[in-house]
Write a protein that holds these residues in place. Sequence first.
Motif, PDB file in Angstrom:
ATOM      1  N   ASP A 123       0.886  -0.890  -0.135  1.00 22.64           N
ATOM      2  CA  ASP A 123       0.049  -0.006   0.272  1.00 22.64           C
ATOM      3  C   ASP A 123       1.024   1.349   0.018  1.00 22.64           C
ATOM      4  O   ASP A 123       0.326   2.373  -0.537  1.00 22.64           O
ATOM      5  CB  ASP A 123      -0.641  -0.135   0.695  1.00 22.64           C
ATOM      6  CG  ASP A 123       0.023   0.212   2.627  1.00 22.64           C
ATOM      7  OD1 ASP A 123       0.792  -0.063   2.899  1.00 22.64           O
ATOM      8  OD2 ASP A 123      -0.960   0.745   3.389  1.00 22.64           O
ATOM      9  N   GLY A 124       2.097   1.343   0.163  1.00 24.49           N
ATOM     10  CA  GLY A 124       2.868   2.394   0.157  1.00 24.49           C
ATOM     11  C   GLY A 124       2.708   3.023   1.736  1.00 24.49           C
ATOM     12  O   GLY A 124       3.372   4.103   1.877  1.00 24.49           O
ATOM     13  N   GLY A 125       2.050   2.964   2.837  1.00 22.67           N
ATOM     14  CA  GLY A 125       1.881   3.612   3.311  1.00 22.67           C
ATOM     15  C   GLY A 125       2.182   2.859   4.403  1.00 22.67           C
ATOM     16  O   GLY A 125       1.070   3.639   5.688  1.00 22.67           O
ATOM     17  N   SER A 126       2.205   2.049   5.261  1.00 18.92           N
ATOM     18  CA  SER A 126       2.762   1.263   5.950  1.00 18.92           C
ATOM     19  C   SER A 126       1.283   0.953   6.391  1.00 18.92           C
ATOM     20  O   SER A 126       1.046   0.505   7.652  1.00 18.92           O
ATOM     21  CB  SER A 126       3.342   2.111   6.939  1.00 18.92           C
ATOM     22  OG  SER A 126       5.306   1.717   6.797  1.00 18.92           O
ATOM     23  N   PHE A 127       0.002  -0.044   5.913  1.00 19.09           N
ATOM     24  CA  PHE A 127      -0.657  -0.444   6.613  1.00 19.09           C
ATOM     25  C   PHE A 127      -1.369   0.756   7.338  1.00 19.09           C
ATOM     26  O   PHE A 127      -1.465   0.788   8.043  1.00 19.09           O
ATOM     27  CB  PHE A 127      -0.685  -1.477   6.939  1.00 19.09           C
ATOM     28  CG  PHE A 127      -0.865  -3.197   6.569  1.00 19.09           C
ATOM     29  CD1 PHE A 127      -0.815  -2.936   4.818  1.00 19.09           C
ATOM     30  CD2 PHE A 127       0.759  -3.225   6.172  1.00 19.09           C
ATOM     31  CE1 PHE A 127      -0.397  -3.664   3.819  1.00 19.09           C
ATOM     32  CE2 PHE A 127       1.130  -3.949   5.090  1.00 19.09           C
ATOM     33  CZ  PHE A 127       0.504  -4.790   4.337  1.00 19.09           C
ATOM     34  N   THR A 128      -1.913   2.293   6.987  1.00 21.35           N
ATOM     35  CA  THR A 128      -1.934   3.783   7.467  1.00 21.35           C
ATOM     36  C   THR A 128      -3.266   3.691   7.374  1.00 21.35           C
ATOM     37  O   THR A 128      -3.646   4.816   7.740  1.00 21.35           O
ATOM     38  CB  THR A 128      -1.055   4.606   7.993  1.00 21.35           C
ATOM     39  OG1 THR A 128      -0.162   4.491   7.073  1.00 21.35           O
ATOM     40  CG2 THR A 128      -0.017   3.032   9.337  1.00 21.35           C
ATOM     41  N   GLY A 129      -2.856   4.321   5.784  1.00 15.81           N
ATOM     42  CA  GLY A 129      -4.356   5.507   4.635  1.00 15.81           C
ATOM     43  C   GLY A 129      -5.926   4.543   5.203  1.00 15.81           C
ATOM     44  O   GLY A 129      -6.116   2.882   5.113  1.00 15.81           O
ATOM     45  N   ASP A 130      -6.686   5.318   5.294  1.00 14.65           N
ATOM     46  CA  ASP A 130      -7.925   5.046   6.303  1.00 14.65           C
ATOM     47  C   ASP A 130      -8.577   6.562   4.774  1.00 14.65           C
ATOM     48  O   ASP A 130      -9.229   7.184   5.932  1.00 14.65           O
ATOM     49  CB  ASP A 130      -7.999   4.913   6.984  1.00 14.65           C
ATOM     50  CG  ASP A 130      -9.888   4.447   7.040  1.00 14.65           C
ATOM     51  OD1 ASP A 130     -10.235   3.807   6.100  1.00 14.65           O
ATOM     52  OD2 ASP A 130     -10.182   4.033   8.400  1.00 14.65           O
ATOM     53  N   VAL A 131      -7.986   7.309   3.820  1.00 17.44           N
ATOM     54  CA  VAL A 131      -9.158   7.673   2.787  1.00 17.44           C
ATOM     55  C   VAL A 131     -10.241   7.432   2.063  1.00 17.44           C
ATOM     56  O   VAL A 131      -9.456   6.225   1.475  1.00 17.44           O
ATOM     57  CB  VAL A 131      -8.524   8.741   2.042  1.00 17.44           C
ATOM     58  CG1 VAL A 131      -8.442   9.751   1.966  1.00 17.44           C
ATOM     59  CG2 VAL A 131      -6.757   8.879   3.216  1.00 17.44           C
ATOM     60  N   GLU A 132     -11.548   7.903   2.250  1.00 21.48           N
ATOM     61  CA  GLU A 132     -11.899   7.289   1.431  1.00 21.48           C
ATOM     62  C   GLU A 132     -12.113   8.319  -0.099  1.00 21.48           C
ATOM     63  O   GLU A 132     -12.379   6.627  -0.839  1.00 21.48           O
ATOM     64  CB  GLU A 132     -14.015   8.140   1.800  1.00 21.48           C
ATOM     65  CG  GLU A 132     -14.933   7.046   0.888  1.00 21.48           C
ATOM     66  CD  GLU A 132     -14.966   5.488   1.103  1.00 21.48           C
ATOM     67  OE1 GLU A 132     -16.159   5.295   0.712  1.00 21.48           O
ATOM     68  OE2 GLU A 132     -14.373   5.285   2.341  1.00 21.48           O
ATOM     69  N   GLN A 133     -11.807   8.796  -0.606  1.00 23.08           N
ATOM     70  CA  GLN A 133     -11.604   9.423  -1.944  1.00 23.08           C
ATOM     71  C   GLN A 133     -10.194   8.513  -2.571  1.00 23.08           C
ATOM     72  O   GLN A 133      -9.828   8.853  -1.795  1.00 23.08           O
ATOM     73  CB  GLN A 133     -10.919  10.791  -2.303  1.00 23.08           C
ATOM     74  CG  GLN A 133     -12.914  11.723  -1.312  1.00 23.08           C
ATOM     75  CD  GLN A 133     -12.601  13.042  -1.287  1.00 23.08           C
ATOM     76  OE1 GLN A 133     -12.011  13.337  -2.088  1.00 23.08           O
ATOM     77  NE2 GLN A 133     -13.844  13.664  -0.954  1.00 23.08           N
ATOM     78  N   VAL A 134     -10.068   8.621  -3.954  1.00 18.46           N
ATOM     79  CA  VAL A 134      -9.194   8.560  -4.530  1.00 18.46           C
ATOM     80  C   VAL A 134      -8.649   9.648  -4.759  1.00 18.46           C
ATOM     81  O   VAL A 134      -9.456  10.897  -4.771  1.00 18.46           O
ATOM     82  CB  VAL A 134      -9.750   7.199  -6.112  1.00 18.46           C
ATOM     83  CG1 VAL A 134      -8.433   7.292  -6.789  1.00 18.46           C
ATOM     84  CG2 VAL A 134     -10.430   6.386  -5.498  1.00 18.46           C
TER      85      VAL A 134
END
Length: 117
Positions: free
Chosen positions: A33-44
């Motif tokens: 995921d390129g973010g250490s499995f931390t991202g949780d953003v709804e929008q692309v």
Amino acid sequence: MDKQVVFSGMMSNNPKFNPEFYNWNRVSVRYCDGGSFTGDVEQVDPGTGLHYRGARIFKAIMEELLAQGMNTSQNGVLSGCSAGGLATILHCDNFRTLLPKSAKVKCFSDAGYFVDL
């Protein structure tokens, strides 16, 4: 067809090479995921077309492993190297809360990747 992964060294299932952990279950999760499995953003992201939803990936992986028996584990080790080492540090406390309170849990960050900005 499922591809069988052969582990060696400390991940080996041969008691000769790995007397402490040879009969443990092992799961290898590719960093994706390129973010250490931390991202949780709804929008692309409109500029890159990327989905920053790594936290959802981590949650789904853990839910699947718990459903397959990890919820009764007596021991657990979360480990990663490079960017996975950073993910290990970031998710260690959460990983601990997923396992039974009586379980022995360790986290091992092997050569975590850290940008000095």
